[in-house]
Design an enzyme around this catalytic site. Structure first.
Site, PDB file in Angstrom:
ATOM      1  N   GLN A 200      11.325  -2.123 -10.460  1.00 30.03           N
ATOM      2  CA  GLN A 200      10.933  -1.195  -9.418  1.00 30.03           C
ATOM      3  C   GLN A 200      12.004  -0.025  -9.732  1.00 30.03           C
ATOM      4  O   GLN A 200      13.235  -0.053  -9.340  1.00 30.03           O
ATOM      5  CB  GLN A 200      11.414  -2.147  -8.260  1.00 30.03           C
ATOM      6  CG  GLN A 200      10.766  -3.335  -8.011  1.00 30.03           C
ATOM      7  CD  GLN A 200       9.332  -3.138  -7.776  1.00 30.03           C
ATOM      8  OE1 GLN A 200       8.566  -2.628  -6.763  1.00 30.03           O
ATOM      9  NE2 GLN A 200       8.393  -3.449  -8.883  1.00 30.03           N
ATOM     10  N   ALA A 241       7.426  -2.637   2.677  1.00 27.74           N
ATOM     11  CA  ALA A 241       7.383  -3.009   1.266  1.00 27.74           C
ATOM     12  C   ALA A 241       7.425  -1.680   0.375  1.00 27.74           C
ATOM     13  O   ALA A 241       7.429  -0.440   0.931  1.00 27.74           O
ATOM     14  CB  ALA A 241       5.939  -3.622   0.959  1.00 27.74           C
ATOM     15  N   HIS A 242       7.281  -1.825  -0.902  1.00 29.90           N
ATOM     16  CA  HIS A 242       7.383  -0.752  -1.975  1.00 29.90           C
ATOM     17  C   HIS A 242       6.244   0.260  -1.845  1.00 29.90           C
ATOM     18  O   HIS A 242       4.856  -0.143  -1.337  1.00 29.90           O
ATOM     19  CB  HIS A 242       7.654  -1.398  -3.348  1.00 29.90           C
ATOM     20  CG  HIS A 242       6.477  -2.320  -3.677  1.00 29.90           C
ATOM     21  ND1 HIS A 242       6.751  -2.879  -4.689  1.00 29.90           N
ATOM     22  CD2 HIS A 242       5.365  -2.603  -3.248  1.00 29.90           C
ATOM     23  CE1 HIS A 242       5.399  -3.552  -5.195  1.00 29.90           C
ATOM     24  NE2 HIS A 242       4.693  -3.359  -4.162  1.00 29.90           N
ATOM     25  N   ASN A 243       6.635   1.519  -1.770  1.00 33.13           N
ATOM     26  CA  ASN A 243       5.574   2.553  -1.903  1.00 33.13           C
ATOM     27  C   ASN A 243       4.981   2.895  -0.671  1.00 33.13           C
ATOM     28  O   ASN A 243       3.773   3.535  -0.571  1.00 33.13           O
ATOM     29  CB  ASN A 243       4.648   2.420  -2.867  1.00 33.13           C
ATOM     30  CG  ASN A 243       5.372   2.592  -4.487  1.00 33.13           C
ATOM     31  OD1 ASN A 243       5.565   1.616  -4.927  1.00 33.13           O
ATOM     32  ND2 ASN A 243       5.494   3.976  -4.843  1.00 33.13           N
TER      33      ASN A 243
END
Length: 343
Positions: A200, A241-243
Protein backbone atom coordinates in the site's frame (compact mmCIF):
# COMPACT_ATOMS: atom_id res chain seq x y z
CA UNK A 1 -14.31 32.42 33.80
CA UNK A 2 -17.22 34.78 34.04
CA UNK A 3 -19.11 36.81 31.45
CA UNK A 4 -22.13 39.07 31.52
CA UNK A 5 -25.24 38.18 29.54
CA UNK A 6 -24.61 41.27 27.43
CA UNK A 7 -21.09 40.10 26.51
CA UNK A 8 -22.42 36.69 25.44
CA UNK A 9 -25.21 38.31 23.40
CA UNK A 10 -22.65 40.47 21.59
CA UNK A 11 -20.57 37.38 20.83
CA UNK A 12 -23.63 35.66 19.33
CA UNK A 13 -25.08 38.75 17.60
CA UNK A 14 -28.14 38.34 19.79
CA UNK A 15 -30.61 40.59 21.59
CA UNK A 16 -31.13 40.48 25.35
CA UNK A 17 -34.62 40.36 26.83
CA UNK A 18 -34.11 40.79 30.54
CA UNK A 19 -31.18 41.68 32.80
CA UNK A 20 -28.04 42.32 30.71
CA UNK A 21 -25.79 42.58 33.74
CA UNK A 22 -26.29 39.03 35.05
CA UNK A 23 -23.07 37.03 35.38
CA UNK A 24 -22.67 33.63 33.70
CA UNK A 25 -19.86 31.20 34.51
CA UNK A 26 -21.02 27.80 33.22
CA UNK A 27 -23.05 25.99 30.55
CA UNK A 28 -25.97 23.72 31.43
CA UNK A 29 -28.95 21.83 30.01
CA UNK A 30 -32.14 23.86 30.36
CA UNK A 31 -33.68 21.23 32.65
CA UNK A 32 -30.59 21.22 34.89
CA UNK A 33 -29.68 24.90 34.88
CA UNK A 34 -28.81 26.79 38.07
CA UNK A 35 -28.00 30.40 38.90
CA UNK A 36 -24.89 31.46 36.99
CA UNK A 37 -25.44 29.07 34.10
CA UNK A 38 -26.59 29.61 30.51
CA UNK A 39 -28.78 27.16 28.57
CA UNK A 40 -30.53 27.01 25.22
CA UNK A 41 -33.95 26.06 23.87
CA UNK A 42 -34.14 24.73 20.32
CA UNK A 43 -36.40 21.68 20.59
CA UNK A 44 -40.08 22.47 21.36
CA UNK A 45 -40.21 19.30 23.51
CA UNK A 46 -38.12 21.14 26.11
CA UNK A 47 -40.15 24.36 26.19
CA UNK A 48 -41.76 23.33 29.50
CA UNK A 49 -38.39 23.73 31.22
CA UNK A 50 -38.11 27.39 30.20
CA UNK A 51 -40.83 28.24 32.70
CA UNK A 52 -39.14 26.42 35.60
CA UNK A 53 -35.41 26.69 34.90
CA UNK A 54 -33.19 28.63 37.27
CA UNK A 55 -30.55 29.26 34.60
CA UNK A 56 -29.55 32.91 34.56
CA UNK A 57 -30.00 33.07 30.78
CA UNK A 58 -31.46 30.96 27.99
CA UNK A 59 -30.64 31.27 24.28
CA UNK A 60 -33.78 31.05 22.11
CA UNK A 61 -34.77 31.67 18.49
CA UNK A 62 -35.82 35.27 17.85
CA UNK A 63 -39.17 33.93 16.58
CA UNK A 64 -39.94 32.20 19.87
CA UNK A 65 -43.16 33.29 21.64
CA UNK A 66 -43.41 32.12 25.29
CA UNK A 67 -46.77 30.74 26.38
CA UNK A 68 -46.29 31.30 30.13
CA UNK A 69 -44.44 33.59 32.51
CA UNK A 70 -40.73 32.93 33.03
CA UNK A 71 -38.03 34.33 35.31
CA UNK A 72 -34.86 33.79 33.27
CA UNK A 73 -33.23 36.29 30.89
CA UNK A 74 -33.53 35.46 27.18
CA UNK A 75 -30.94 35.94 24.47
CA UNK A 76 -32.73 36.11 21.12
CA UNK A 77 -30.74 34.79 18.13
CA UNK A 78 -31.45 33.65 14.60
CA UNK A 79 -30.77 29.99 15.39
CA UNK A 80 -30.54 28.92 19.04
CA UNK A 81 -28.90 25.56 18.36
CA UNK A 82 -26.22 27.05 16.10
CA UNK A 83 -25.60 29.88 18.56
CA UNK A 84 -25.15 27.54 21.51
CA UNK A 85 -22.79 25.41 19.41
CA UNK A 86 -20.73 28.52 18.68
CA UNK A 87 -20.68 29.31 22.39
CA UNK A 88 -19.43 25.80 23.20
CA UNK A 89 -16.68 26.20 20.60
CA UNK A 90 -15.55 29.49 22.13
CA UNK A 91 -15.58 27.94 25.60
CA UNK A 92 -13.48 25.04 24.36
CA UNK A 93 -10.94 27.45 22.84
CA UNK A 94 -10.63 29.29 26.14
CA UNK A 95 -10.05 26.03 28.03
CA UNK A 96 -7.37 24.97 25.55
CA UNK A 97 -5.47 28.26 25.40
CA UNK A 98 -3.08 27.34 28.22
CA UNK A 99 -1.82 24.19 26.49
CA UNK A 100 1.57 25.15 25.03
CA UNK A 101 5.11 23.87 25.11
CA UNK A 102 6.82 20.50 24.79
CA UNK A 103 6.55 18.02 27.63
CA UNK A 104 9.27 15.51 28.42
CA UNK A 105 9.95 12.75 27.74
CA UNK A 106 8.98 13.05 24.07
CA UNK A 107 10.84 12.52 20.80
CA UNK A 108 10.97 15.10 18.03
CA UNK A 109 13.23 14.41 15.06
CA UNK A 110 15.85 17.07 14.38
CA UNK A 111 14.52 17.32 10.82
CA UNK A 112 10.92 17.98 11.94
CA UNK A 113 9.58 21.53 11.69
CA UNK A 114 7.43 22.68 14.59
CA UNK A 115 5.26 25.83 14.35
CA UNK A 116 4.55 28.53 16.91
CA UNK A 117 2.60 27.98 20.14
CA UNK A 118 2.45 24.21 19.64
CA UNK A 119 1.70 21.80 22.48
CA UNK A 120 3.35 18.37 22.41
CA UNK A 121 2.47 16.01 25.25
CA UNK A 122 4.69 13.52 27.04
CA UNK A 123 5.70 10.33 25.20
CA UNK A 124 4.69 11.76 21.83
CA UNK A 125 6.77 10.75 18.79
CA UNK A 126 7.31 13.01 15.78
CA UNK A 127 9.34 11.43 13.00
CA UNK A 128 11.75 12.67 10.35
CA UNK A 129 10.70 15.53 8.07
CA UNK A 130 7.32 16.03 9.72
CA UNK A 131 5.75 19.49 9.77
CA UNK A 132 3.46 20.67 12.58
CA UNK A 133 1.50 23.92 12.07
CA UNK A 134 1.03 26.82 14.48
CA UNK A 135 -1.26 26.39 17.51
CA UNK A 136 -1.63 22.64 16.97
CA UNK A 137 -1.99 20.48 20.07
CA UNK A 138 -0.59 16.95 20.17
CA UNK A 139 -1.54 15.07 23.31
CA UNK A 140 0.47 12.33 25.07
CA UNK A 141 1.31 9.02 23.36
CA UNK A 142 0.62 10.29 19.86
CA UNK A 143 2.78 8.81 17.10
CA UNK A 144 3.35 10.84 13.91
CA UNK A 145 5.52 8.99 11.41
CA UNK A 146 7.95 10.44 8.91
CA UNK A 147 7.10 13.05 6.27
CA UNK A 148 3.62 13.69 7.67
CA UNK A 149 2.22 17.22 7.54
CA UNK A 150 -0.27 18.61 10.05
CA UNK A 151 -1.75 22.09 9.57
CA UNK A 152 -2.61 24.91 11.94
CA UNK A 153 -4.99 24.81 14.89
CA UNK A 154 -5.35 21.03 14.90
CA UNK A 155 -6.00 18.87 17.95
CA UNK A 156 -4.61 15.33 18.04
CA UNK A 157 -5.79 13.52 21.15
CA UNK A 158 -3.93 10.89 23.16
CA UNK A 159 -3.06 7.59 21.55
CA UNK A 160 -3.59 8.59 17.91
CA UNK A 161 -1.31 6.91 15.35
CA UNK A 162 -0.57 8.80 12.14
CA UNK A 163 1.39 6.81 9.58
CA UNK A 164 4.01 8.19 7.21
CA UNK A 165 3.25 10.71 4.45
CA UNK A 166 -0.16 11.60 5.85
CA UNK A 167 -1.35 15.13 5.04
CA UNK A 168 -3.74 16.86 7.45
CA UNK A 169 -5.13 20.37 6.84
CA UNK A 170 -6.02 23.17 9.24
CA UNK A 171 -8.53 23.04 12.13
CA UNK A 172 -8.77 19.25 12.18
CA UNK A 173 -9.63 17.19 15.27
CA UNK A 174 -8.61 13.55 15.67
CA UNK A 175 -9.86 11.75 18.77
CA UNK A 176 -8.08 9.16 20.86
CA UNK A 177 -6.81 5.91 19.37
CA UNK A 178 -7.78 6.74 15.81
CA UNK A 179 -5.39 5.33 13.20
CA UNK A 180 -4.73 7.41 10.09
CA UNK A 181 -2.79 5.84 7.22
CA UNK A 182 -2.68 2.15 8.14
CA UNK A 183 -2.43 -0.31 5.26
CA UNK A 184 -5.48 -0.92 3.14
CA UNK A 185 -6.86 -4.45 3.09
CA UNK A 186 -5.00 -5.58 -0.01
CA UNK A 187 -4.17 -9.27 -0.49
CA UNK A 188 -3.85 -11.21 -3.76
CA UNK A 189 -4.95 -14.90 -3.74
CA UNK A 190 -2.24 -17.31 -4.86
CA UNK A 191 -2.47 -20.69 -6.62
CA UNK A 192 -1.54 -22.55 -3.42
CA UNK A 193 -4.39 -20.94 -1.47
CA UNK A 194 -2.28 -18.36 0.35
CA UNK A 195 -2.57 -14.59 0.06
CA UNK A 196 0.25 -12.27 -1.00
CA UNK A 197 0.30 -8.81 0.53
CA UNK A 198 -0.19 -6.00 -1.97
CA UNK A 199 2.04 -3.06 -0.93
CA UNK A 200 0.00 0.00 0.00
CA UNK A 201 2.15 2.83 -1.34
CA UNK A 202 -0.31 5.74 -1.26
CA UNK A 203 -1.28 8.00 1.62
CA UNK A 204 -4.20 9.67 3.42
CA UNK A 205 -5.23 13.30 2.91
CA UNK A 206 -7.53 15.04 5.38
CA UNK A 207 -8.46 18.49 4.15
CA UNK A 208 -9.47 21.41 6.42
CA UNK A 209 -12.00 21.25 9.29
CA UNK A 210 -12.17 17.45 9.33
CA UNK A 211 -13.15 15.64 12.54
CA UNK A 212 -12.27 11.98 13.18
CA UNK A 213 -13.89 10.04 16.04
CA UNK A 214 -12.20 7.78 18.58
CA UNK A 215 -11.02 4.35 17.38
CA UNK A 216 -11.79 5.20 13.76
CA UNK A 217 -9.42 4.00 11.02
CA UNK A 218 -8.67 5.63 7.69
CA UNK A 219 -6.56 3.38 5.46
CA UNK A 220 -3.86 4.62 3.13
CA UNK A 221 -4.36 4.18 -0.61
CA UNK A 222 -2.79 1.40 -2.61
CA UNK A 223 -1.67 4.14 -4.99
CA UNK A 224 -2.69 7.78 -4.89
CA UNK A 225 -4.64 9.00 -1.85
CA UNK A 226 -7.54 8.19 0.42
CA UNK A 227 -9.19 11.63 0.70
CA UNK A 228 -11.57 13.22 3.19
CA UNK A 229 -12.60 16.61 1.82
CA UNK A 230 -13.21 19.86 3.73
CA UNK A 231 -15.64 19.67 6.62
CA UNK A 232 -16.07 15.90 6.76
CA UNK A 233 -17.18 14.69 10.22
CA UNK A 234 -16.69 11.04 11.14
CA UNK A 235 -17.97 9.40 14.32
CA UNK A 236 -16.28 6.77 16.51
CA UNK A 237 -15.51 3.24 15.29
CA UNK A 238 -15.79 3.95 11.56
CA UNK A 239 -13.72 2.13 8.90
CA UNK A 240 -12.68 4.05 5.78
CA UNK A 241 -10.90 1.70 3.36
CA UNK A 242 -8.13 2.38 0.86
CA UNK A 243 -8.69 4.85 -2.00
CA UNK A 244 -12.07 5.96 -0.65
CA UNK A 245 -13.00 9.59 -1.27
CA UNK A 246 -15.53 11.38 0.96
CA UNK A 247 -16.94 14.68 -0.32
CA UNK A 248 -17.18 18.01 1.48
CA UNK A 249 -19.33 18.34 4.60
CA UNK A 250 -20.42 14.71 4.64
CA UNK A 251 -21.14 13.21 8.07
CA UNK A 252 -20.75 9.52 8.91
CA UNK A 253 -22.10 7.93 12.11
CA UNK A 254 -20.55 5.17 14.23
CA UNK A 255 -19.85 1.59 13.13
CA UNK A 256 -20.09 2.41 9.43
CA UNK A 257 -17.73 0.70 6.99
CA UNK A 258 -16.92 2.03 3.52
CA UNK A 259 -15.17 -0.43 1.22
CA UNK A 260 -12.23 0.34 -1.04
CA UNK A 261 -12.35 2.84 -3.92
CA UNK A 262 -15.89 4.00 -3.16
CA UNK A 263 -16.63 7.68 -3.78
CA UNK A 264 -19.10 9.35 -1.41
CA UNK A 265 -20.43 12.74 -2.49
CA UNK A 266 -20.68 16.07 -0.68
CA UNK A 267 -23.21 16.90 2.04
CA UNK A 268 -24.24 13.27 2.52
CA UNK A 269 -25.54 11.92 5.83
CA UNK A 270 -24.59 8.31 6.57
CA UNK A 271 -26.31 6.68 9.56
CA UNK A 272 -24.82 4.24 12.05
CA UNK A 273 -23.87 0.68 11.06
CA UNK A 274 -24.12 1.39 7.35
CA UNK A 275 -22.10 -0.81 5.02
CA UNK A 276 -20.99 0.30 1.55
CA UNK A 277 -19.66 -2.02 -1.12
CA UNK A 278 -16.44 -1.18 -2.92
CA UNK A 279 -15.98 0.63 -6.25
CA UNK A 280 -19.34 2.40 -6.19
CA UNK A 281 -20.30 6.10 -6.24
CA UNK A 282 -22.82 7.79 -3.95
CA UNK A 283 -24.28 11.06 -5.23
CA UNK A 284 -24.23 14.38 -3.36
CA UNK A 285 -26.78 14.97 -0.57
CA UNK A 286 -27.63 11.30 -0.24
CA UNK A 287 -29.05 10.23 3.12
CA UNK A 288 -28.48 6.59 4.12
CA UNK A 289 -30.43 5.46 7.18
CA UNK A 290 -28.94 3.32 9.94
CA UNK A 291 -28.05 -0.34 9.27
CA UNK A 292 -28.48 0.01 5.51
CA UNK A 293 -26.32 -1.81 2.99
CA UNK A 294 -25.42 0.20 -0.12
CA UNK A 295 -24.40 -2.30 -2.81
CA UNK A 296 -24.83 -0.26 -5.98
CA UNK A 297 -24.04 3.21 -7.26
CA UNK A 298 -26.49 5.95 -6.24
CA UNK A 299 -26.63 8.34 -9.20
CA UNK A 300 -29.45 10.72 -8.27
CA UNK A 301 -28.56 13.35 -5.67
CA UNK A 302 -30.76 14.01 -2.66
CA UNK A 303 -32.18 10.49 -2.33
CA UNK A 304 -32.97 8.86 1.01
CA UNK A 305 -31.80 5.25 1.00
CA UNK A 306 -32.82 2.53 3.48
CA UNK A 307 -32.64 -1.21 3.95
CA UNK A 308 -30.23 -3.89 2.84
CA UNK A 309 -29.72 -3.90 -0.04
CA UNK A 310 -30.49 -0.19 0.16
CA UNK A 311 -33.33 1.24 -1.92
CA UNK A 312 -35.50 4.33 -1.92
CA UNK A 313 -36.77 4.73 1.65
CA UNK A 314 -40.42 4.89 0.54
CA UNK A 315 -40.09 1.60 -1.31
CA UNK A 316 -38.25 0.12 1.64
CA UNK A 317 -41.15 0.99 3.95
CA UNK A 318 -43.56 -0.73 1.55
CA UNK A 319 -41.31 -3.80 1.56
CA UNK A 320 -41.24 -3.79 5.36
CA UNK A 321 -45.05 -3.83 5.45
CA UNK A 322 -45.16 -6.73 3.00
CA UNK A 323 -42.52 -8.63 4.96
CA UNK A 324 -44.47 -8.12 8.18
CA UNK A 325 -47.62 -9.49 6.50
CA UNK A 326 -45.96 -12.54 4.91
CA UNK A 327 -47.37 -15.02 7.48
CA UNK A 328 -50.91 -13.75 6.79
CA UNK A 329 -50.34 -13.87 3.03
CA UNK A 330 -49.02 -17.43 3.32
CA UNK A 331 -52.11 -18.47 5.27
CA UNK A 332 -54.41 -16.91 2.67
CA UNK A 333 -52.58 -18.76 -0.11
CA UNK A 334 -53.03 -22.04 1.71
CA UNK A 335 -56.75 -21.34 2.07
CA UNK A 336 -57.04 -20.56 -1.66
CA UNK A 337 -55.15 -23.77 -2.52
CA UNK A 338 -57.54 -25.79 -0.35
CA UNK A 339 -60.55 -24.20 -2.05
CA UNK A 340 -59.12 -24.98 -5.49
CA UNK A 341 -58.55 -28.63 -4.50
CA UNK A 342 -62.17 -28.96 -3.44
CA UNK A 343 -63.55 -27.65 -6.77
Amino acid sequence: MEFTVEQIAQMLNGEVKGDKSLKVSQLAKIEEGTTGSISFLANPKYEQYLYTTTSSAVIVDNTFEPKKDYTTTLILVKNAYAAFTALLQEYQKILAQNKKGIEQPSFISSSAKIGLDVYIGAFAYIGDNCKIGDNTKIYPNVSISEASIIGKNCTIYAGVSIYNNTIIGDNCVIHSNAVIGSDGFGFAPQADGTFATIPQLGNVVLENNVSIGANTTVDRATMGSTILRDGVKIDNLVQIAHNVEVGKNTVIAALTGISGSTKVGSNCMIGGQVGMAGHITVADRTIVTAQSGVTKTVRQSGRIMAGSPAQDSHNNLKSQVLYKNLPKIEQRLKEVEEQLKQQ
